[in-house]
Design a protein around this motif. Structure first.
Motif, PDB file in Angstrom:
ATOM      1  N   ARG A 180      -6.243  -4.634  -0.730  1.00 48.83           N
ATOM      2  CA  ARG A 180      -4.778  -4.748  -0.637  1.00 48.83           C
ATOM      3  C   ARG A 180      -4.375  -5.593   0.563  1.00 48.83           C
ATOM      4  O   ARG A 180      -3.486  -6.445   0.466  1.00 48.83           O
ATOM      5  N   LEU A 181      -4.998  -5.327   1.714  1.00 53.96           N
ATOM      6  CA  LEU A 181      -4.642  -6.060   2.934  1.00 53.96           C
ATOM      7  C   LEU A 181      -4.911  -7.555   2.761  1.00 53.96           C
ATOM      8  O   LEU A 181      -4.118  -8.394   3.184  1.00 53.96           O
ATOM      9  N   ILE A 182      -6.030  -7.860   2.103  1.00 58.15           N
ATOM     10  CA  ILE A 182      -6.393  -9.270   1.921  1.00 58.15           C
ATOM     11  C   ILE A 182      -5.391  -9.959   1.008  1.00 58.15           C
ATOM     12  O   ILE A 182      -5.029 -11.103   1.208  1.00 58.15           O
ATOM     13  N   ARG A 183      -4.922  -9.215   0.000  1.00 55.87           N
ATOM     14  CA  ARG A 183      -3.923  -9.771  -0.923  1.00 55.87           C
ATOM     15  C   ARG A 183      -2.541  -9.891  -0.249  1.00 55.87           C
ATOM     16  O   ARG A 183      -1.636 -10.497  -0.788  1.00 55.87           O
ATOM     17  N   GLY A 184      -2.411  -9.213   0.895  1.00 54.12           N
ATOM     18  CA  GLY A 184      -1.141  -9.300   1.622  1.00 54.12           C
ATOM     19  C   GLY A 184      -0.054  -8.411   1.063  1.00 54.12           C
ATOM     20  O   GLY A 184       1.130  -8.702   1.229  1.00 54.12           O
ATOM     21  N   THR A 185      -0.429  -7.326   0.402  1.00 58.56           N
ATOM     22  CA  THR A 185       0.595  -6.427  -0.144  1.00 58.56           C
ATOM     23  C   THR A 185       1.217  -5.612   1.000  1.00 58.56           C
ATOM     24  O   THR A 185       0.592  -5.435   2.046  1.00 58.56           O
ATOM     25  N   PRO A 186       2.440  -5.090   0.824  1.00 60.34           N
ATOM     26  CA  PRO A 186       3.090  -4.355   1.913  1.00 60.34           C
ATOM     27  C   PRO A 186       2.388  -3.030   2.231  1.00 60.34           C
ATOM     28  O   PRO A 186       1.587  -2.547   1.431  1.00 60.34           O
ATOM     29  N   PHE A 187       2.725  -2.448   3.373  1.00 53.87           N
ATOM     30  CA  PHE A 187       2.172  -1.141   3.735  1.00 53.87           C
ATOM     31  C   PHE A 187       2.940  -0.049   3.012  1.00 53.87           C
ATOM     32  O   PHE A 187       3.997  -0.304   2.422  1.00 53.87           O
ATOM     33  N   SER A 188       2.434   1.179   3.085  1.00 56.00           N
ATOM     34  CA  SER A 188       3.098   2.283   2.380  1.00 56.00           C
ATOM     35  C   SER A 188       4.101   2.970   3.300  1.00 56.00           C
ATOM     36  O   SER A 188       3.968   2.937   4.527  1.00 56.00           O
ATOM     37  N   SER A 189       5.070   3.619   2.655  1.00 54.64           N
ATOM     38  CA  SER A 189       6.086   4.350   3.406  1.00 54.64           C
ATOM     39  C   SER A 189       5.469   5.615   4.000  1.00 54.64           C
ATOM     40  O   SER A 189       4.693   6.307   3.347  1.00 54.64           O
ATOM     41  N   LEU A 190       5.861   5.927   5.230  1.00 53.82           N
ATOM     42  CA  LEU A 190       5.342   7.150   5.870  1.00 53.82           C
ATOM     43  C   LEU A 190       5.946   8.398   5.231  1.00 53.82           C
ATOM     44  O   LEU A 190       5.473   9.507   5.461  1.00 53.82           O
ATOM     45  N   SER A 191       6.987   8.220   4.425  1.00 49.81           N
ATOM     46  CA  SER A 191       7.585   9.389   3.775  1.00 49.81           C
ATOM     47  C   SER A 191       6.972   9.633   2.393  1.00 49.81           C
ATOM     48  O   SER A 191       7.378  10.551   1.688  1.00 49.81           O
ATOM     49  N   LEU A 192       5.988   8.821   2.013  1.00 52.22           N
ATOM     50  CA  LEU A 192       5.325   9.020   0.717  1.00 52.22           C
ATOM     51  C   LEU A 192       4.552  10.349   0.736  1.00 52.22           C
ATOM     52  O   LEU A 192       3.841  10.637   1.697  1.00 52.22           O
ATOM     53  N   GLY A 193       4.719  11.134  -0.328  1.00 52.15           N
ATOM     54  CA  GLY A 193       3.990  12.403  -0.420  1.00 52.15           C
ATOM     55  C   GLY A 193       2.700  12.229  -1.193  1.00 52.15           C
ATOM     56  O   GLY A 193       2.021  11.205  -1.053  1.00 52.15           O
ATOM     57  N   VAL A 194       2.346  13.215  -2.011  1.00 47.27           N
ATOM     58  CA  VAL A 194       1.140  13.129  -2.838  1.00 47.27           C
ATOM     59  C   VAL A 194       1.520  13.499  -4.270  1.00 47.27           C
ATOM     60  O   VAL A 194       2.560  14.103  -4.507  1.00 47.27           O
ATOM     61  N   SER A 195       0.662  13.139  -5.218  1.00 53.54           N
ATOM     62  CA  SER A 195       0.960  13.446  -6.618  1.00 53.54           C
ATOM     63  C   SER A 195      -0.312  13.847  -7.353  1.00 53.54           C
ATOM     64  O   SER A 195      -1.344  13.182  -7.230  1.00 53.54           O
ATOM     65  N   ALA A 196      -0.227  14.963  -8.103  1.00 53.88           N
ATOM     66  CA  ALA A 196      -1.394  15.439  -8.863  1.00 53.88           C
ATOM     67  C   ALA A 196      -1.738  14.463  -9.966  1.00 53.88           C
ATOM     68  O   ALA A 196      -2.901  14.273 -10.319  1.00 53.88           O
ATOM     69  N   ARG A 197      -0.717  13.843 -10.551  1.00 51.18           N
ATOM     70  CA  ARG A 197      -0.907  12.871 -11.633  1.00 51.18           C
ATOM     71  C   ARG A 197      -0.077  11.648 -11.320  1.00 51.18           C
ATOM     72  O   ARG A 197       1.119  11.759 -11.074  1.00 51.18           O
ATOM     73  N   TRP A 198      -0.684  10.513 -11.367  1.00 51.25           N
ATOM     74  CA  TRP A 198       0.046   9.268 -11.177  1.00 51.25           C
ATOM     75  C   TRP A 198      -0.768   8.191 -11.873  1.00 51.25           C
ATOM     76  O   TRP A 198      -1.954   8.060 -11.607  1.00 51.25           O
ATOM     77  N   MET A 221     -11.246 -11.035  10.636  1.00 48.96           N
ATOM     78  CA  MET A 221     -11.845  -9.689  10.540  1.00 48.96           C
ATOM     79  C   MET A 221     -10.739  -8.646  10.373  1.00 48.96           C
ATOM     80  O   MET A 221      -9.761  -8.663  11.107  1.00 48.96           O
ATOM     81  N   THR A 222     -10.892  -7.789   9.368  1.00 47.23           N
ATOM     82  CA  THR A 222      -9.887  -6.749   9.106  1.00 47.23           C
ATOM     83  C   THR A 222     -10.616  -5.413   8.997  1.00 47.23           C
ATOM     84  O   THR A 222     -11.652  -5.316   8.325  1.00 47.23           O
ATOM     85  N   THR A 223     -10.094  -4.386   9.667  1.00 48.22           N
ATOM     86  CA  THR A 223     -10.807  -3.104   9.734  1.00 48.22           C
ATOM     87  C   THR A 223      -9.875  -1.959   9.378  1.00 48.22           C
ATOM     88  O   THR A 223      -8.732  -1.913   9.849  1.00 48.22           O
ATOM     89  N   VAL A 224     -10.373  -1.027   8.552  1.00 47.37           N
ATOM     90  CA  VAL A 224      -9.550   0.155   8.224  1.00 47.37           C
ATOM     91  C   VAL A 224     -10.344   1.451   8.421  1.00 47.37           C
ATOM     92  O   VAL A 224     -11.570   1.478   8.267  1.00 47.37           O
ATOM     93  N   LEU A 225      -9.588   2.500   8.741  1.00 52.15           N
ATOM     94  CA  LEU A 225     -10.132   3.854   8.711  1.00 52.15           C
ATOM     95  C   LEU A 225      -9.618   4.454   7.413  1.00 52.15           C
ATOM     96  O   LEU A 225      -8.422   4.384   7.123  1.00 52.15           O
ATOM     97  N   ALA A 226     -10.524   5.024   6.599  1.00 54.67           N
ATOM     98  CA  ALA A 226     -10.104   5.558   5.296  1.00 54.67           C
ATOM     99  C   ALA A 226     -10.504   7.020   5.155  1.00 54.67           C
ATOM    100  O   ALA A 226     -11.590   7.420   5.591  1.00 54.67           O
ATOM    101  N   LEU A 227      -9.602   7.798   4.557  1.00 56.69           N
ATOM    102  CA  LEU A 227      -9.861   9.227   4.343  1.00 56.69           C
ATOM    103  C   LEU A 227      -9.831   9.546   2.852  1.00 56.69           C
ATOM    104  O   LEU A 227      -9.042   8.968   2.102  1.00 56.69           O
ATOM    105  N   GLU A 228     -10.663  10.495   2.432  1.00 59.28           N
ATOM    106  CA  GLU A 228     -10.668  10.927   1.029  1.00 59.28           C
ATOM    107  C   GLU A 228     -10.734  12.450   1.001  1.00 59.28           C
ATOM    108  O   GLU A 228     -11.639  13.060   1.585  1.00 59.28           O
ATOM    109  N   THR A 229      -9.746  13.059   0.339  1.00 58.29           N
ATOM    110  CA  THR A 229      -9.735  14.527   0.215  1.00 58.29           C
ATOM    111  C   THR A 229      -9.145  14.949  -1.138  1.00 58.29           C
ATOM    112  O   THR A 229      -8.497  15.979  -1.217  1.00 58.29           O
ATOM    113  N   SER A 230      -9.362  14.155  -2.197  1.00 59.18           N
ATOM    114  CA  SER A 230      -8.650  14.470  -3.446  1.00 59.18           C
ATOM    115  C   SER A 230      -9.193  15.687  -4.182  1.00 59.18           C
ATOM    116  O   SER A 230      -8.497  16.300  -4.975  1.00 59.18           O
ATOM    117  N   CYS A 231     -10.466  16.046  -3.911  1.00 60.68           N
ATOM    118  CA  CYS A 231     -11.029  17.199  -4.625  1.00 60.68           C
ATOM    119  C   CYS A 231     -11.860  18.060  -3.669  1.00 60.68           C
ATOM    120  O   CYS A 231     -11.303  18.715  -2.799  1.00 60.68           O
TER     121      CYS A 231
END
Ligand code: KG4
Ligand code: ZN
Length: 356
Positions: free
Chosen positions: A323-341, A1-11
């Protein structure tokens, strides 16, 4: 069992959700959305500064209720996720700073999610989710793209709009017709009972420099201009515009173009499943037409559940769990945001050093 809290505020939607992966299935344990639509409607579109302020006000309560409704505490979470790109920078920053703060405070890993990756994952919240390979028609306020998803999760963009996104066209045409923001639901409501064949409108093909047309690309700017000319011509003849017929004709040509090019792409690329996601995928005429023509063409059509077409946090949670199921790494806490990516570089959101 894997559980996440997710936030969305892009617009202009603040949202929080708790999503879980259990027994090979995704389950939304809780989700809440605070829509700012009414406040932005008076300006005819999203005002970025107002959006950021409202996210700041709404998120703490949304997070608290999401955890409470799901019956979980921070210690139960495997990660805290938030959308970090693309979108309005100030708005993205509110969700991302909130997620990173919670991540540090409660010592839970942070996962940065690409907004389009989240839309793509939204179809996995359907009761019988499709399995790749499939073609995705992603139609939202900012994007109109055809993306092939292969069995290993790899992606390739096969088509795109060269100007406005389909949702943007809905919003602009709604304004032209004097309808409210957001334009999609307003046009859909007015178009009901209208005659979709009354006005002949252009299907916006994109010329190739070497001759011919791009088979899977879109252009909605000519359609917007044609609507403007039509409205001007009608205004010179009559006091009251035939709004239902105008809205229905517009909706029909957009749906026609999206369906034709998507199914052609499926046929020519040998794909037997078409997936539709994003805000415009909530459109009833488009959903019905895609189902009908898909069936006739032997293509199985799967739309994201209605509740997860427009921006929401459950789809962000779904992408994070994939992503978690695929076993990819976590993100850096110093990652910012980007209008275009670009979506093609979504995996860089988990790389060290952070790409932005
Ligand atoms: O996915 P979304 O919520 O946000 C973006 O990522 O852009 O999509 C918002 C867009 C808006 O342009 C809105 O007018 C459109 O989706 N939309 C619709 C409908 N509901 C929302 N367009 C057509 N028909 C609808 N029922
Ligand atoms: Zn979106």
């Amino acid at each position: 069992m894997t559980t996440v809290l997710a936030l969305e505020t892009s617009c202009d939607e603040s949202a929080a959700a708790v999503v879980q992966w259990r027994n090979g299935k995704l389950e939304v344990l809780s989700q809440g959305i605070a829509s700012q639509v009414e406040e932005h409607a008076q300006w005819g579109g999203v005002v970025p500064e107002i959006a950021s302020r409202r996210h700041v006000e709404a998120l703490p309560r949304l997070v608290e209720s999401a955890l409470e409704d799901a019956g979980v505490v921070f210690a139960d979470l495997d990660a805290v996720a938030s959308t970090v790109a693309p979108g309005l920078v100030g708005a993205l920053m509110v969700g991302s700073v909130t997620a990173r703060t919670l991540s540090v405070l409660h010592q839970r890993p942070f996962l940065a999610i690409h907004h389009l990756e989240a839309h793509l994952a939204s179809v996995q919240l359907a009761p019988e989710p499709p399995r790749p390979p499939y073609l995705v028609l992603l139609v939202s306020g900012g994007h109109t793209e055809l993306i092939r998803v292969d069995a290993q999760g790899g992606m390739e963009r096969l088509g795109r709009s060269h100007d406005d996104a389909a949702g943007e066209a809905f919003d602009k045409v709604a304004r032209l017709l004097g309808l409210s923001y957001p334009g999609g639901p307003a046009i859909q409501a007015v178009a009901e009972g209208g005659d979709p064949t009354r006005f002949a409108l252009p299907k916006g093909r994109v010329k190739r420099p070497e001759g011919g047309f791009y088979p899977y690309d879109f252009s909605f700017s000519g359609l917007k201009t044609a609507m403007l000319r039509q409205v001007e011509a009608l205004r010179s003849q009559t006091e009251t515009l035939p709004l239902a017929d105008l809205a229905a004709s517009f909706e029909q040509v957009v749906a026609d173009v999206l369906v034709d090019r998507s199914l052609r792409c499926c046929r020519e690329k040998g794909l037997s499943t078409l997936v539709m996601v994003g805000g415009v995928a909530a459109n009833r005429r488009l959903r019905n037409l895609m189902m009908q023509r898909g069936q006739a063409a032997g293509v199985s059509v799967q739309c994201a559940p209605l509740a997860y077409c427009t921006d929401n946090a459950a789809m962000v949670g779904a992408a994070a769990l994939q992503r978690l199921i695929r076993g990819t790494p976590f993100s850096s806490l110093s990652l910012g945001v980007s209008a275009r990516w670009p979506l093609e570089q979504a995996s860089a959101l988990q790389s060290e050093p952070a790409p932005f």
